[in-house]
Design a protein around this motif. Structure first.
Motif, mmCIF file in Angstrom:
data_model
loop_
_atom_site.group_PDB
_atom_site.id
_atom_site.type_symbol
_atom_site.label_atom_id
_atom_site.label_comp_id
_atom_site.label_asym_id
_atom_site.label_seq_id
_atom_site.Cartn_x
_atom_site.Cartn_y
_atom_site.Cartn_z
ATOM 1 N N GLN A 1 0.840 -1.190 0.000
ATOM 2 C CA GLN A 1 0.000 0.000 0.000
ATOM 3 C C GLN A 1 0.877 1.243 0.000
ATOM 4 O O GLN A 1 1.829 1.338 0.758
ATOM 5 C CB GLN A 1 -0.894 0.036 1.250
ATOM 6 C CG GLN A 1 -1.945 -1.049 1.300
ATOM 7 C CD GLN A 1 -3.155 -0.694 0.459
ATOM 8 O OE1 GLN A 1 -3.225 0.405 -0.089
ATOM 9 N NE2 GLN A 1 -4.083 -1.624 0.337
ATOM 10 N N VAL A 2 0.535 2.154 -0.888
ATOM 11 C CA VAL A 2 1.247 3.429 -0.975
ATOM 12 C C VAL A 2 0.234 4.544 -0.776
ATOM 13 O O VAL A 2 -0.821 4.561 -1.401
ATOM 14 C CB VAL A 2 1.937 3.583 -2.338
ATOM 15 C CG1 VAL A 2 2.580 4.954 -2.458
ATOM 16 C CG2 VAL A 2 2.978 2.478 -2.523
ATOM 17 N N GLN A 3 0.557 5.444 0.111
ATOM 18 C CA GLN A 3 -0.331 6.568 0.393
ATOM 19 C C GLN A 3 0.338 7.873 -0.059
ATOM 20 O O GLN A 3 1.546 8.038 0.079
ATOM 21 C CB GLN A 3 -0.652 6.661 1.880
ATOM 22 C CG GLN A 3 -1.394 5.467 2.453
ATOM 23 C CD GLN A 3 -0.473 4.301 2.751
ATOM 24 O OE1 GLN A 3 0.639 4.479 3.216
ATOM 25 N NE2 GLN A 3 -0.944 3.099 2.454
ATOM 26 N N GLY A 26 4.677 4.409 2.639
ATOM 27 C CA GLY A 26 4.190 3.046 2.569
ATOM 28 C C GLY A 26 5.257 2.106 2.046
ATOM 29 O O GLY A 26 6.447 2.335 2.210
ATOM 30 N N SER A 27 4.797 1.049 1.387
ATOM 31 C CA SER A 27 5.697 0.019 0.882
ATOM 32 C C SER A 27 6.333 0.469 -0.436
ATOM 33 O O SER A 27 5.936 0.046 -1.509
ATOM 34 C CB SER A 27 4.944 -1.293 0.677
ATOM 35 O OG SER A 27 5.802 -2.288 0.144
ATOM 36 N N SER A 101 7.026 -1.542 -5.293
ATOM 37 C CA SER A 101 6.948 -1.762 -3.849
ATOM 38 C C SER A 101 8.017 -2.742 -3.391
ATOM 39 O O SER A 101 8.738 -3.340 -4.205
ATOM 40 C CB SER A 101 5.566 -2.311 -3.480
ATOM 41 O OG SER A 101 5.408 -3.613 -4.032
ATOM 42 N N PHE A 107 3.368 -0.178 -8.924
ATOM 43 C CA PHE A 107 2.180 0.527 -8.472
ATOM 44 C C PHE A 107 2.058 1.889 -9.138
ATOM 45 O O PHE A 107 3.051 2.478 -9.573
ATOM 46 C CB PHE A 107 2.190 0.696 -6.942
ATOM 47 C CG PHE A 107 3.274 1.617 -6.419
ATOM 48 C CD1 PHE A 107 4.467 1.089 -5.938
ATOM 49 C CD2 PHE A 107 3.098 2.991 -6.408
ATOM 50 C CE1 PHE A 107 5.467 1.918 -5.468
ATOM 51 C CE2 PHE A 107 4.096 3.829 -5.928
ATOM 52 C CZ PHE A 107 5.288 3.295 -5.467
ATOM 53 N N SER A 109 -0.138 5.275 -7.906
ATOM 54 C CA SER A 109 -0.993 5.799 -6.852
ATOM 55 C C SER A 109 -1.390 7.237 -7.131
ATOM 56 O O SER A 109 -0.615 7.994 -7.733
ATOM 57 C CB SER A 109 -0.269 5.721 -5.498
ATOM 58 O OG SER A 109 -0.094 4.388 -5.101
#
Length: 120
Positions: A1-3, A26-27, A101, A107, A109
């Motif tokens: 999860q990346v925020q 996050g990761s 990640s 990813f 985001s």
């Protein structure tokens, strides 16, 4: 999860300046491209600017010379300095990050968006 957490939007008069920031957490093993997009009511989301890990930038032609994108790789942060703002720059500005990640998954985001309003 990346925020992604964006900040810096607000109300500014025509000709004024704002600086947007977006922090990724996050990761995250590596971030390739960071960028800003914007969306006005009734319009599609459009590119503002992107910047590669090595600092290569790309701008929409209408924003060249007024907007400057930069990043701090040590802080996983991207900035957008906006000068000489015009009413037509009014939009929700979204941060975008592309990377890999820690579990080797690619990813893409998006931030939640920050409102920029240019009005007298």
């Amino acid at each position: 999860q990346v925020q992604l957490v964006e900040s810096g939007g607000g109300l500014v008069q025509p000709g004024g300046s704002l600086r947007l920031s977006c922090v990724a957490s996050g990761s995250i093993f590596s971030i390739y491209t960071m960028g800003w997009y914007r969306q006005s009511p009734g319009k599609q989301r459009e590119l503002v600017a992107t910047i590669s890990h090595g600092g290569i930038t790309n701008y929409d032609d209408s924003m060249k010379g007024r907007f400057t994108i930069s990043r701090d790789n040590t802080k996983n942060t991207v900035y957008l300095q906006m000068n000489s703002l015009k009413p037509e720059d009014t939009a929700v500005y979204y941060c975008n990050v592309v990377g890999t990640s820690w579990d080797s998954e690619n990813f893409t985001s998006w931030g939640q968006g920050t409102q920029v309003t240019v009005s007298s």
